[in-house]
Write an enzyme that holds these catalytic residues in place. Structure first.
Site, PDB file in Angstrom:
ATOM      1  N   MET A   1      28.473 -76.516  25.879  1.00  0.00           N
ATOM      2  CA  MET A   1      29.072 -75.467  26.702  1.00  0.00           C
ATOM      3  C   MET A   1      29.680 -74.365  25.845  1.00  0.00           C
ATOM      4  O   MET A   1      29.629 -73.192  26.213  1.00  0.00           O
ATOM      5  CB  MET A   1      30.122 -76.058  27.650  1.00  0.00           C
ATOM      6  CG  MET A   1      29.526 -76.952  28.723  1.00  0.00           C
ATOM      7  SD  MET A   1      28.177 -76.206  29.662  1.00  0.00           S
ATOM      8  CE  MET A   1      28.986 -74.781  30.360  1.00  0.00           C
TER       9      MET A   1
ATOM     10  N   ASP B   1      28.525 -54.392  28.239  1.00  0.00           N
ATOM     11  CA  ASP B   1      29.706 -53.552  28.424  1.00  0.00           C
ATOM     12  C   ASP B   1      29.692 -52.339  27.500  1.00  0.00           C
ATOM     13  O   ASP B   1      30.011 -51.231  27.921  1.00  0.00           O
ATOM     14  CB  ASP B   1      30.977 -54.366  28.188  1.00  0.00           C
ATOM     15  CG  ASP B   1      32.221 -53.508  28.322  1.00  0.00           C
ATOM     16  OD1 ASP B   1      32.432 -52.935  29.410  1.00  0.00           O
ATOM     17  OD2 ASP B   1      32.971 -53.393  27.331  1.00  0.00           O
TER      18      ASP B   1
END
Length: 149
Positions: free
Chosen positions: A99, A114
């Protein structure tokens, strides 16, 4: 959370990859270092590293881990065109670091989006996946060409 107290601490590693595809014009801005927000690849790598360290804060029921090493590499790929990200995480513990590696890749790619969105809002994050993991009760695993997605 899954109870891992009975599991032995072992060396664990995980590697994940992903990419973001963008327009040729946006790619050229990144390649030329002409993005207004700064160095896209460097910021992407830092964002991925920070995200790996905060995975348990982002993913419910994920164990908080003390990571021994995180490495995030963002590279230009003119064939996409876009940026490819590869992340590796290591620890000695009772649960794996898959993860953390996947989160590092995902956030690194979001950081690229972004930074470049003013030039191309149609960018597409693609193919975030686990490449390999080592350690643990189930042993080592490696994706190969025959591994279904």
């Amino acid at each position: 959370m899954v109870d891992v107290t009975g599991k032995p601490a072992t060396a664990r590693t995980a590697v994940a990859e992903g990419a973001i595809q963008m327009s040729r014009e946006a790619f050229q801005l990144v390649a030329d270092g002409a993005v207004a927000k700064g160095n896209v690849l460097a910021v992407s790598e830092i964002a991925g590293t920070l995200a790996a360290k905060r995975t348990a804060d982002l993913i419910p029921l994920c164990h908080p881990l003390g990571l021994d090493h995180v490495e995030v590499e963002a590279t230009l790929d003119s064939g996409l065109p876009g940026v490819r990200v590869r992340a590796a995480a290591k620890t000695v513990g009772r649960t794996g670091v898959e993860m953390e590696a996947l989160t590092a890749v995902s956030v690194a790619l979001l950081a690229v989006y972004d930074m470049v969105k003013a030039a191309d809002r149609s960018m597409e994050i693609q193919g975030v996946h686990l490449v390999e993991k080592t350690g643990g009760r189930r042993g080592d695993w490696r994706r190969n060409a025959a591994t279904p997605r």
